[in-house]
Each structure stands twice: as C-alpha cells, then as structure tokens.
Design a protein around this motif. Structure first.
Motif, PDB file in Angstrom:
ATOM      1  N   CYS A 166       0.878  -1.178   0.000  1.00  0.00           N
ATOM      2  CA  CYS A 166       0.000   0.000   0.000  1.00  0.00           C
ATOM      3  C   CYS A 166       0.912   1.223   0.000  1.00  0.00           C
ATOM      4  CB  CYS A 166      -0.887   0.040   1.242  1.00  0.00           C
ATOM      5  SG  CYS A 166      -2.196  -1.160   1.271  1.00  0.00           S
ATOM      6  N   PRO A 167       1.173   1.813  -1.149  1.00  0.00           N
ATOM      7  CA  PRO A 167       2.101   2.938  -1.214  1.00  0.00           C
ATOM      8  C   PRO A 167       1.385   4.283  -1.068  1.00  0.00           C
ATOM      9  CG  PRO A 167       1.482   2.321  -3.423  1.00  0.00           C
ATOM     10  CD  PRO A 167       0.668   1.457  -2.488  1.00  0.00           C
ATOM     11  N   GLY A 168       2.120   5.286  -0.653  1.00  0.00           N
ATOM     12  CA  GLY A 168       1.533   6.621  -0.605  1.00  0.00           C
ATOM     13  C   GLY A 168       2.494   7.604   0.011  1.00  0.00           C
ATOM     14  N   SER A 169       2.083   8.873  -0.023  1.00  0.00           N
ATOM     15  CA  SER A 169       2.870   9.917   0.649  1.00  0.00           C
ATOM     16  C   SER A 169       2.542   9.919   2.146  1.00  0.00           C
ATOM     17  CB  SER A 169       2.542  11.304   0.103  1.00  0.00           C
ATOM     18  OG  SER A 169       2.549  11.333  -1.273  1.00  0.00           O
ATOM     19  N   VAL A 225       5.961   4.294   2.735  1.00  0.00           N
ATOM     20  CA  VAL A 225       6.022   5.746   2.586  1.00  0.00           C
ATOM     21  C   VAL A 225       6.976   6.050   1.429  1.00  0.00           C
ATOM     22  CG1 VAL A 225       6.742   7.911   3.688  1.00  0.00           C
ATOM     23  CG2 VAL A 225       5.626   6.102   5.054  1.00  0.00           C
ATOM     24  N   MET A 226       6.455   6.720   0.396  1.00  0.00           N
ATOM     25  CA  MET A 226       7.249   6.947  -0.811  1.00  0.00           C
ATOM     26  C   MET A 226       7.293   8.429  -1.169  1.00  0.00           C
ATOM     27  SD  MET A 226       6.372   3.735  -3.211  1.00  0.00           S
ATOM     28  CE  MET A 226       8.075   3.546  -3.664  1.00  0.00           C
ATOM     29  N   THR A 227       8.111   8.716  -2.177  1.00  0.00           N
ATOM     30  CA  THR A 227       8.217  10.094  -2.662  1.00  0.00           C
ATOM     31  C   THR A 227       7.276  10.281  -3.839  1.00  0.00           C
ATOM     32  OG1 THR A 227      10.537  10.084  -2.065  1.00  0.00           O
ATOM     33  CG2 THR A 227       9.825  11.827  -3.574  1.00  0.00           C
ATOM     34  N   ASN A 228       6.429  11.318  -3.742  1.00  0.00           N
ATOM     35  CA  ASN A 228       5.607  11.738  -4.878  1.00  0.00           C
ATOM     36  C   ASN A 228       6.248  13.018  -5.398  1.00  0.00           C
ATOM     37  OD1 ASN A 228       3.718  12.871  -6.574  1.00  0.00           O
ATOM     38  ND2 ASN A 228       1.966  12.298  -5.309  1.00  0.00           N
ATOM     39  N   ILE A 229       6.808  12.960  -6.606  1.00  0.00           N
ATOM     40  CA  ILE A 229       7.576  14.130  -7.092  1.00  0.00           C
ATOM     41  C   ILE A 229       6.686  15.355  -7.302  1.00  0.00           C
ATOM     42  CG2 ILE A 229       9.602  13.017  -8.155  1.00  0.00           C
ATOM     43  CD1 ILE A 229       8.040  13.343 -10.849  1.00  0.00           C
ATOM     44  N   GLY A 263      12.350   5.260  -4.080  1.00  0.00           N
ATOM     45  CA  GLY A 263      12.672   4.751  -5.418  1.00  0.00           C
ATOM     46  C   GLY A 263      11.379   4.424  -6.124  1.00  0.00           C
ATOM     47  N   LEU A 264      11.487   3.616  -7.162  1.00  0.00           N
ATOM     48  CA  LEU A 264      10.293   3.274  -7.940  1.00  0.00           C
ATOM     49  C   LEU A 264       9.446   2.224  -7.223  1.00  0.00           C
ATOM     50  CD1 LEU A 264      11.660   3.009 -11.595  1.00  0.00           C
ATOM     51  CD2 LEU A 264      10.096   4.740 -10.700  1.00  0.00           C
ATOM     52  N   LEU A 265       8.143   2.436  -7.266  1.00  0.00           N
ATOM     53  CA  LEU A 265       7.206   1.499  -6.651  1.00  0.00           C
ATOM     54  C   LEU A 265       7.307   0.111  -7.296  1.00  0.00           C
ATOM     55  CD1 LEU A 265       4.795   0.797  -4.889  1.00  0.00           C
ATOM     56  CD2 LEU A 265       3.327   1.999  -6.516  1.00  0.00           C
ATOM     57  N   ALA A 266       7.470   0.088  -8.615  1.00  0.00           N
ATOM     58  CA  ALA A 266       7.558  -1.195  -9.330  1.00  0.00           C
ATOM     59  C   ALA A 266       8.771  -1.991  -8.827  1.00  0.00           C
ATOM     60  CB  ALA A 266       7.662  -0.950 -10.831  1.00  0.00           C
ATOM     61  N   ILE A 308      -1.967  -1.914  -3.823  1.00  0.00           N
ATOM     62  CA  ILE A 308      -3.334  -1.509  -3.462  1.00  0.00           C
ATOM     63  C   ILE A 308      -3.422   0.015  -3.432  1.00  0.00           C
ATOM     64  CG2 ILE A 308      -5.158  -1.662  -1.715  1.00  0.00           C
ATOM     65  CD1 ILE A 308      -4.381  -4.412  -2.665  1.00  0.00           C
ATOM     66  N   LYS A 309      -4.392   0.561  -4.155  1.00  0.00           N
ATOM     67  CA  LYS A 309      -4.630   2.005  -4.127  1.00  0.00           C
ATOM     68  C   LYS A 309      -6.100   2.263  -3.789  1.00  0.00           C
ATOM     69  CE  LYS A 309      -1.726   4.541  -5.113  1.00  0.00           C
ATOM     70  NZ  LYS A 309      -1.025   5.198  -6.188  1.00  0.00           N
ATOM     71  N   GLY A 310      -6.340   3.349  -3.107  1.00  0.00           N
ATOM     72  CA  GLY A 310      -7.721   3.748  -2.812  1.00  0.00           C
ATOM     73  C   GLY A 310      -8.184   4.737  -3.864  1.00  0.00           C
ATOM     74  N   GLU A 329      -7.872   9.090 -13.586  1.00  0.00           N
ATOM     75  CA  GLU A 329      -6.992   9.164 -14.755  1.00  0.00           C
ATOM     76  C   GLU A 329      -5.526   9.020 -14.350  1.00  0.00           C
ATOM     77  OE1 GLU A 329      -8.125  12.231 -17.448  1.00  0.00           O
ATOM     78  OE2 GLU A 329      -6.339  11.873 -18.684  1.00  0.00           O
ATOM     79  N   TYR A 330      -5.168   9.731 -13.311  1.00  0.00           N
ATOM     80  CA  TYR A 330      -3.781   9.681 -12.816  1.00  0.00           C
ATOM     81  C   TYR A 330      -3.439   8.278 -12.299  1.00  0.00           C
ATOM     82  CZ  TYR A 330       0.198  10.878  -9.836  1.00  0.00           C
ATOM     83  OH  TYR A 330       1.432  10.910  -9.233  1.00  0.00           O
ATOM     84  N   GLU A 331      -4.348   7.692 -11.541  1.00  0.00           N
ATOM     85  CA  GLU A 331      -4.107   6.354 -10.982  1.00  0.00           C
ATOM     86  C   GLU A 331      -4.015   5.302 -12.090  1.00  0.00           C
ATOM     87  OE1 GLU A 331      -3.239   5.627  -8.079  1.00  0.00           O
ATOM     88  OE2 GLU A 331      -3.792   7.373  -6.899  1.00  0.00           O
ATOM     89  N   GLN A 359      -3.018   5.817 -15.161  1.00  0.00           N
ATOM     90  CA  GLN A 359      -1.720   6.023 -15.823  1.00  0.00           C
ATOM     91  C   GLN A 359      -0.598   5.370 -15.002  1.00  0.00           C
ATOM     92  OE1 GLN A 359      -0.740  10.165 -15.982  1.00  0.00           O
ATOM     93  NE2 GLN A 359       0.699   9.912 -17.663  1.00  0.00           N
ATOM     94  N   MET A 360      -0.645   5.557 -13.698  1.00  0.00           N
ATOM     95  CA  MET A 360       0.393   4.965 -12.834  1.00  0.00           C
ATOM     96  C   MET A 360       0.305   3.446 -12.845  1.00  0.00           C
ATOM     97  SD  MET A 360       1.451   7.141  -9.574  1.00  0.00           S
ATOM     98  CE  MET A 360      -0.061   7.152  -8.680  1.00  0.00           C
ATOM     99  N   ALA A 361      -0.924   2.922 -12.824  1.00  0.00           N
ATOM    100  CA  ALA A 361      -1.096   1.460 -12.819  1.00  0.00           C
ATOM    101  C   ALA A 361      -0.508   0.856 -14.095  1.00  0.00           C
ATOM    102  CB  ALA A 361      -2.571   1.107 -12.679  1.00  0.00           C
TER     103      ALA A 361
HETATM  104  O1  PNS Z   1      -0.298   9.383  -1.666  1.00  0.00           O
HETATM  105  P1  PNS Z   1       0.158   9.730  -3.068  1.00  0.00           P
HETATM  106  O2  PNS Z   1       0.979  11.001  -3.051  1.00  0.00           O
HETATM  107  O3  PNS Z   1      -0.971   9.794  -4.061  1.00  0.00           O
HETATM  108  O4  PNS Z   1       1.104   8.519  -3.526  1.00  0.00           O
HETATM  109  C1  PNS Z   1       1.724   8.538  -4.792  1.00  0.00           C
HETATM  110  C2  PNS Z   1       2.929   7.589  -4.788  1.00  0.00           C
HETATM  111  C3  PNS Z   1       3.929   7.982  -3.713  1.00  0.00           C
HETATM  112  C4  PNS Z   1       2.444   6.177  -4.557  1.00  0.00           C
HETATM  113  C5  PNS Z   1       3.587   7.692  -6.202  1.00  0.00           C
HETATM  114  O5  PNS Z   1       4.003   8.999  -6.447  1.00  0.00           O
HETATM  115  C6  PNS Z   1       4.746   6.721  -6.365  1.00  0.00           C
HETATM  116  O6  PNS Z   1       4.523   5.569  -6.700  1.00  0.00           O
HETATM  117  N1  PNS Z   1       5.999   7.211  -6.105  1.00  0.00           N
HETATM  118  C7  PNS Z   1       7.184   6.379  -6.215  1.00  0.00           C
HETATM  119  C8  PNS Z   1       7.956   6.629  -7.529  1.00  0.00           C
HETATM  120  C9  PNS Z   1       7.244   5.905  -8.659  1.00  0.00           C
HETATM  121  O7  PNS Z   1       7.286   4.693  -8.750  1.00  0.00           O
HETATM  122  N2  PNS Z   1       6.522   6.707  -9.460  1.00  0.00           N
HETATM  123  C10 PNS Z   1       5.539   6.185 -10.382  1.00  0.00           C
HETATM  124  C11 PNS Z   1       6.062   5.786 -11.701  1.00  0.00           C
HETATM  125  S1  PNS Z   1       4.575   5.546 -12.579  1.00  0.00           S
END
Ligand code: PNS
Length: 163
Positions: free
Chosen positions: A8-11, A37-41, A73-76, A88-90, A98-100, A102-104
């Motif tokens: 479960c990633p997030g800021s 706990v991750m970095t959201n740029i 670092g990268l979530l993947a 898991i994302k809420g 749309e943003y979620e 794209q990230m997925a």
């Molecule tokens: O709580 P948030 O800010 O919506 O969480 C976003 C987060 C931290 C999960 C996202 O920015 C993230 O996955 N950061 C790690 C770096 C990464 O993998 N970026 C995504 C590439 S698509």
C-alpha cells in the motif's frame, strides 16, 4: 503456497482515516500488507518520511500482518524487491482515476508481475485528503473526524499555529 504480499504505497503526509480504511480492508485480503512511505515528485511533504512512518506505525500497531516501511525509489522496483503480487490504491472520486490509471499501466510495464488493485473509498471518506487535514489543523480547526485518535495530538502539536 507462498505468502501473498501486497504493498500500500503513498505519501501519507499525514495518514488519515481514509488511508487506514483502505489498509485494513487490504489486510483482510492478503497474508501480509506492507505500507510504504514513498516520494511523490508532484508533492512537497510537511512531515519527514520517518515521522510519517512513525504515525502509521502507531495507527496499525494492533494488526499482525501489517508492516510499515520507507522507500525512496520506484514502486515497481519495491514491489519486486518484496515479492509483492499486488499494489493496493484507494480511489475516491473520478478525479483520482486518470492519474491512478496512468500509474497502474506504467507500473505494470515496469514490473509485469505485479497487479494494481483499486479499492473504492468508504462514503464518509470521499472528500478526505491529507492536504485538507493539514490546512484545517494549521488553522486550529477540528480534525478529529479525519485522523485516528492515537495520532491526533502528535499531528496537532506539529501542525497548528501556536496560540
Ligand atoms: O499518496 P500519493 O501522493 O498519491 O502517492 C503517490 C505515490 C507515492 C504512490 C507515487 O508517487 C509513487 O509511486 N511514487 C514512487 C515513484 C514511482 O514509482 N513513481 C511512479 C512511476 S509511474
């Protein structure tokens, strides 16, 4: 069968009742949940990663199958490192989607072995966000409906204007 792990990633700046709801529901579905706990740029955080981890730890201390970590670092890559089969994302409103999405898709490209699963937020948390909590607390408003009681005073102490 091997342990089924989800991240479960997030800021989590800071963790709210909305996050906790998603984390606890996920913990019912997997053998182990790692809240990371991750970095959201796109965001600048108020709490340090260590503070955010500490606040999460306090709120999930009763749950046996939840761990808390920090990863810059990268979530993947993190999912691969931990052998997780799911992220898991809420999802609150369509505006998140749309943003979620794209990230997925990007995470799937970077790590084809991990699936992103979306849990719909509970109705009472639809409007809730960490940035709202920070604004309200900073102006000495009442955030007790939005954050777990066990970390309420820590957050108020750090955020509210000193009178
Ligand atoms: O709580 P948030 O800010 O919506 O969480 C976003 C987060 C931290 C999960 C996202 O920015 C993230 O996955 N950061 C790690 C770096 C990464 O993998 N970026 C995504 C590439 S698509």
């Amino acid at each position: 069968m091997s342990e089924r792990i989800a991240v479960c990633p997030g800021s989590f700046d800071p963790i709210t009742k909305g996050h906790i709801d998603i984390i606890l529901r996920a913990a019912n579905m997997f053998d182990k949940i790692i809240v990371v706990v991750m970095t959201n740029i796109n965001k600048s955080c108020f709490f340090t990663p260590e503070e955010r981890k500490e606040l999460i730890l306090k709120t999930v201390s009763d749950a046996k199958n939840i761990e808390v970590d920090i990863y810059d670092g990268l979530l993947a890559d993190y999912a691969k490192l931990k052998g997780a089969c799911a992220i898991i994302k809420g999802l609150r409103a369509m505006s998140d989607f749309e943003y979620e999405f794209q990230m997925a898709l990007t995470n799937k490209k970077l790590n084809p072995e991990v699936e992103t699963l979306f849990l719909t937020t509970s109705a009472e948390n639809m409007y809730l966000s960490s940035s709202m909590v920070k604004q309200i607390a900073a102006m000495n408003g009442d955030v007790s409906d939005f954050i777990p009681e066990v970390i309420h005073d820590d957050i108020i102490e750090r955020l509210s204007f000193k009178k």
